[in-house]
Design a protein around this motif. Structure first.
Motif, PDB file in Angstrom:
ATOM      1  N   VAL A 114      51.855   6.516 -65.623  1.00 44.42           N
ATOM      2  CA  VAL A 114      50.905   5.549 -66.163  1.00 44.42           C
ATOM      3  C   VAL A 114      50.100   6.142 -67.316  1.00 44.42           C
ATOM      4  O   VAL A 114      49.640   7.282 -67.246  1.00 44.42           O
ATOM      5  CB  VAL A 114      49.943   5.085 -65.043  1.00 44.42           C
ATOM      6  N   ASN A 115      49.953   5.346 -68.348  1.00 44.84           N
ATOM      7  CA  ASN A 115      49.092   5.737 -69.468  1.00 44.84           C
ATOM      8  C   ASN A 115      47.721   5.114 -69.259  1.00 44.84           C
ATOM      9  O   ASN A 115      47.516   3.934 -69.495  1.00 44.84           O
ATOM     10  CB  ASN A 115      49.696   5.260 -70.788  1.00 44.84           C
ATOM     11  N   ARG A 138      46.712   5.915 -57.911  1.00 44.51           N
ATOM     12  CA  ARG A 138      47.890   5.099 -57.582  1.00 44.51           C
ATOM     13  C   ARG A 138      48.026   4.023 -58.643  1.00 44.51           C
ATOM     14  O   ARG A 138      47.075   3.735 -59.381  1.00 44.51           O
ATOM     15  CB  ARG A 138      47.754   4.463 -56.192  1.00 44.51           C
ATOM     16  N   ALA A 139      49.202   3.413 -58.692  1.00 45.33           N
ATOM     17  CA  ALA A 139      49.424   2.348 -59.671  1.00 45.33           C
ATOM     18  C   ALA A 139      50.482   1.394 -59.150  1.00 45.33           C
ATOM     19  O   ALA A 139      51.381   1.787 -58.391  1.00 45.33           O
ATOM     20  CB  ALA A 139      49.853   2.932 -61.007  1.00 45.33           C
ATOM     21  N   TRP A 140      50.363   0.127 -59.577  1.00 46.54           N
ATOM     22  CA  TRP A 140      51.309  -0.914 -59.180  1.00 46.54           C
ATOM     23  C   TRP A 140      51.635  -1.789 -60.384  1.00 46.54           C
ATOM     24  O   TRP A 140      50.817  -1.937 -61.294  1.00 46.54           O
ATOM     25  CB  TRP A 140      50.708  -1.790 -58.070  1.00 46.54           C
ATOM     26  N   ARG A 141      52.814  -2.386 -60.361  1.00 48.33           N
ATOM     27  CA  ARG A 141      53.188  -3.292 -61.441  1.00 48.33           C
ATOM     28  C   ARG A 141      53.936  -4.490 -60.862  1.00 48.33           C
ATOM     29  O   ARG A 141      54.834  -4.331 -60.036  1.00 48.33           O
ATOM     30  CB  ARG A 141      54.075  -2.582 -62.464  1.00 48.33           C
ATOM     31  N   ALA A 168      43.118  -4.070 -63.421  1.00 42.19           N
ATOM     32  CA  ALA A 168      44.387  -4.767 -63.642  1.00 42.19           C
ATOM     33  C   ALA A 168      44.507  -5.094 -65.119  1.00 42.19           C
ATOM     34  O   ALA A 168      43.639  -5.767 -65.677  1.00 42.19           O
ATOM     35  CB  ALA A 168      44.443  -6.042 -62.812  1.00 42.19           C
ATOM     36  N   ILE A 169      45.565  -4.607 -65.752  1.00 38.72           N
ATOM     37  CA  ILE A 169      45.834  -4.904 -67.148  1.00 38.72           C
ATOM     38  C   ILE A 169      46.885  -6.006 -67.173  1.00 38.72           C
ATOM     39  O   ILE A 169      47.992  -5.841 -66.647  1.00 38.72           O
ATOM     40  CB  ILE A 169      46.332  -3.660 -67.909  1.00 38.72           C
ATOM     41  N   ASP A 211      37.317   1.613 -72.882  1.00 37.16           N
ATOM     42  CA  ASP A 211      38.415   2.528 -73.206  1.00 37.16           C
ATOM     43  C   ASP A 211      39.770   1.839 -73.096  1.00 37.16           C
ATOM     44  O   ASP A 211      40.746   2.275 -73.723  1.00 37.16           O
ATOM     45  CB  ASP A 211      38.379   3.752 -72.278  1.00 37.16           C
ATOM     46  N   TYR A 212      39.832   0.777 -72.298  1.00 28.93           N
ATOM     47  CA  TYR A 212      41.074   0.004 -72.186  1.00 28.93           C
ATOM     48  C   TYR A 212      41.186  -1.061 -73.279  1.00 28.93           C
ATOM     49  O   TYR A 212      42.102  -1.869 -73.264  1.00 28.93           O
ATOM     50  CB  TYR A 212      41.175  -0.646 -70.811  1.00 28.93           C
TER      51      TYR A 212
END
Length: 405
Positions: free
Chosen positions: A108-109, A119-122, A162-163, A331-332
């Motif tokens: 993840v970036n 952690r990360a989810w998509r 969430a992006i 920052d996002y």
């Protein structure tokens, strides 16, 4: 005499030949079986480790029948090789299913300074992509938490963000009356009813978690619009932030019974009571205590943000300072953001994520929820009660949700 000697020599030669034949052929099947098993064990290890070898060229070939027809026990060899292949296939399938939602944190970036992705989810569906990052912000801090009991501990601030990439008209808001046919409900239930990929709680309301209040109402005198429909106070007037179906987010505007229908005809999707504007024109606009919150004042918070007309964020902080949460959103690339109803109501739903917080509360462990709720945290740390039947916390009801489908 010569004949007798010749006969004896002939018999000796024949006996020697028989013994030699038994030594060469009588033990051959046993030696071949052992060699076959040793070769096959090597094949299994090579398959599981994903390594190749040049010592036995046949091992690296396909598992088609010709490889095994030359062995002394083809049925046994084929069975062993087939079982190994099935195990590997099953493991690969399970990993693939899990990776449809959870992705490697290292892949993840995350552009936010002073953060680490835990952690990360998509999730992807119908041209919409939602990627959620669970970020640890800064270093753990020594904090004291008080509910029914008090406990001091090292605590790590967490921001779940969430992006979202989606058409503007897929960024929606609906209330419990529209989704569940009642005045309040769990974010989880409303999100499922809406077919949401991701959702967060929205606004505060009167009578929250109070059974004595018969009518749960948004706290405003003006027209409340949800998904292009007036759901409360059609003839009143008040100031609102306005979210349009084309992706336009406006600053405070007056909405009344006289202009609300015109705004809806022009694409108004939903209104927000001006609780707290936290980012505007790409700048942190917090003031006062909001900008200088102490650790003892922190609560869970929910925010929504606009990057551009096809990119949005939703965020749920876990006992994180508002100002630091806002800095993460900046920052996002967030240009506009509002803070919504917070506290234990802060809730981020992600379709299919399951119980990723490890809650053992029977009221929450079945829910697709990314963040740790306040009561969940208190329950886990024995701050709500102690003993065998200690309370483990539960999710707040909500009046409405912001969601993407």
């Amino acid at each position: 005499m010569k004949n007798v000697i010749s006969a004896i020599m002939l018999l000796t030669f024949l006996a020697s030949s028989i013994v030699s034949c038994s030594r060469f052929f009588g033990n051959e099947p046993e030696r071949n079986e052992t060699a076959t098993e040793t070769s096959e064990q090597s094949t299994i290890a090579t398959t599981l480790l994903g390594e190749s070898t040049t010592e036995e060229p046949v091992i690296t070939q396909s598992t088609s029948a010709p490889i095994f027809t030359t062995t002394t026990e083809p049925a046994l060899s084929t069975t062993k090789r087939k079982t190994t292949t099935n195990k590997k296939t099953t493991t690969t399938k399970k990993t693939s299913q899990e990776s449809k939602i959870e992705i490697s944190a290292s892949s993840v970036n995350a552009p936010a300074a002073n953060t680490k992705v835990q952690r990360a989810w998509r999730v992807k569906s119908g041209g919409v992509t939602v990627e959620v990052h669970k970020l640890a912000y800064g270093a753990p801090e020594w904090r004291t938490f008080s509910k029914k009991y008090t406990k001091s501990m090292n605590y790590q601030q967490i921001c779940n963000i969430a992006i979202i990439t989606c058409p503007a008209n897929r960024f929606r808001c609906k209330c419990a009356e529209q989704l569940l046919g009642r005045e309040e409900g769990l974010v989880y239930d409303m999100a499922r009813s809406a077919g949401a990929l991701v959702a967060v709680n929205c606004e505060g309301y009167s009578g929250h978690w109070d059974t004595s209040v018969k009518e749960k109402r948004f706290i405003t005198n003006g027209p409340v619009v949800r998904d292009g429909n007036i759901v409360q106070n059609s003839s009143g007037a008040d100031n609102f932030y306005l979210i349009y179906k084309n992706g336009t987010w406006t600053d405070v505007e007056k909405v009344s019974g006289s202009n609300v229908n015109s705004l809806i005809n022009n694409g108004l999707s939903f209104t927000l009571v001006p609780q707290q504007k936290v980012i505007w024109d790409g700048k942190n606009v917090l003031t006062g205590n909001m900008a200088n919150e102490s650790a003892s004042q922190t609560r869970n918070r929910t925010m929504i943000g606009w990057i551009d007309s096809t990119h949005y964020v939703m965020a749920a902080g876990e006992f994180m300072r508002i100002n630091e949460m806002v800095e993460v959103l900046l920052d996002y690339g967030v240009k506009k953001a509002f803070m919504l109803n917070g506290g234990n109501c802060s809730y981020m739903y992600l379709k299919g994520v399951g119980n990723v917080t490890g809650t053992i509360s029977p009221k929450m462990k079945y829910q697709d929820k990314v963040n740790v709720l306040e009561q969940e945290f208190y329950g886990t740390n024995s701050l709500l009660g102690k003993g065998k039947a200690k309370p483990l916390g539960e999710a707040c009801p909500a009046k409405d949700i912001v969601y993407v489908y």
